[in-house]
Design a protein around this motif. Sequence first.
Motif, mmCIF file in Angstrom:
data_model
loop_
_atom_site.group_PDB
_atom_site.id
_atom_site.type_symbol
_atom_site.label_atom_id
_atom_site.label_comp_id
_atom_site.label_asym_id
_atom_site.label_seq_id
_atom_site.Cartn_x
_atom_site.Cartn_y
_atom_site.Cartn_z
ATOM 1 N N LYS A 274 3.868 -7.572 -5.430
ATOM 2 C CA LYS A 274 3.487 -6.515 -6.392
ATOM 3 C C LYS A 274 4.690 -5.685 -6.834
ATOM 4 O O LYS A 274 4.924 -5.500 -8.023
ATOM 5 N N SER A 275 5.421 -5.168 -5.853
ATOM 6 C CA SER A 275 6.518 -4.257 -6.189
ATOM 7 C C SER A 275 7.629 -4.993 -6.932
ATOM 8 O O SER A 275 8.212 -4.459 -7.874
ATOM 9 N N ASP B 9 2.735 3.458 -3.550
ATOM 10 C CA ASP B 9 2.578 2.966 -2.178
ATOM 11 C C ASP B 9 3.020 4.062 -1.202
ATOM 12 O O ASP B 9 4.063 3.959 -0.540
ATOM 13 N N ASP C 201 2.473 0.993 -9.198
ATOM 14 C CA ASP C 201 2.590 -0.009 -8.128
ATOM 15 C C ASP C 201 1.733 0.454 -6.942
ATOM 16 O O ASP C 201 2.112 1.366 -6.205
#
Length: 242
Positions: free
Chosen positions: A16-17, A40, A115
Amino acid sequence: MAEKIMIASGKGGVGKSTFAAFLGMRAAKNGSKVLLIDADTGLGALDILLGVSDRVMNTWTDVVLGHCDRENALVNVSDSLFLLPSPSYYPDDISDDSIKTLTGLYEDFDLIIIDASAGIDSNLAMCAKACDRAVFVATADEVSVKCACAAAGEAEKYGVDRDDMRLVINRFVKKKAVKSKLLNVDGVIDKSGVMLLGILPEDKKIPFLSVTGTQPDEKSPFVKAVGRINDRINGKYIPLKI
Ligand SMILES: Nc1ncnc2c1ncn2[C@@H]1O[C@H](COP(=O)(O)OP(=O)(O)OP(=O)(O)O)[C@@H](O)[C@H]1O
Ligand SMILES: [Mg+2]
C-alpha cells in the motif's frame, strides 16, 4: 475540491505505502498538486519511503488536535508533492472523523492520497469516511484477496460506493502465478468482486528504494505500471499489459 483516494488492503505488507508513494510522485510529475496523508498512525513509513524523515517536524494529528497550523505539518517532497506524516504513537484523542476533518483543510490540493493501515478496524473507517474513491491492494494469493474483500466490505459500510472501488494486484509474477498455482488475474478479480485498476509487477529494486529513498527509475516496469494506473484514475483508457 481535492479528489480523495484511500489506499487500503486488509492484509498487511502488500505494498500500500509503496504504491501510494509512487502514485503520488507520478501524479505530481504529471502536474497535479498532491498531498499524501500517512494515516498509518503509529506505524507510518511514507516519510522514509520518500526520503524526507529528517525534515518531519509535525504530524497530521498535530493539525487535527490544533497543535500546529496546516502549513507547519506539511513536508515538501517536491514542488508539487507534499506529505502529512503520521505520528509515531497512537493518540487516544482522535476520532473516526479526524481524516475527514483534516482533508477539509487541504481542499486546495488536486489530489489527496490517504495511505491507510492494514486491518479492518477503526483506521479503515476513519480513512473510508474521508475518501471519494478507494483502491485496494492485494497480492495474487487467496489470503490477500480475501482480506481485500473484507476491507472493501468494511469501506462500503462507511460510505464508499462499490463503483468507486478498484483493485490493484501488486508483486505479480506471471510465471510464478502459473507454476505455483497462485491465483491468476481473473481469479483475483472474481474473488474480490472489485474492478481491476492495474497490475504492478514484482520489482527487486523496490525494497532497496524504500531503504535509500532514492528516486525511482522512470524506465522500470513498476514505475511504468504506476503511470498507467494514474492515467486510468484520470479517466484515460489504457489497456491492461501483463
Ligand atoms: N512490486 C513490488 N516488488 C517488490 N517489492 C515490493 C513491491 N511492492 C512492495 N514491495 C515491498 O514489500 C514490502 C511491504 O511494502 P509496503 O510497506 O509498501 O506495504 P504496506 O501494505 O504498506 O505494509 P503495511 O501493511 O505494513 O502498511 C516493502 O519491503 C516493499 O519494498
Ligand atoms: Mg503501509
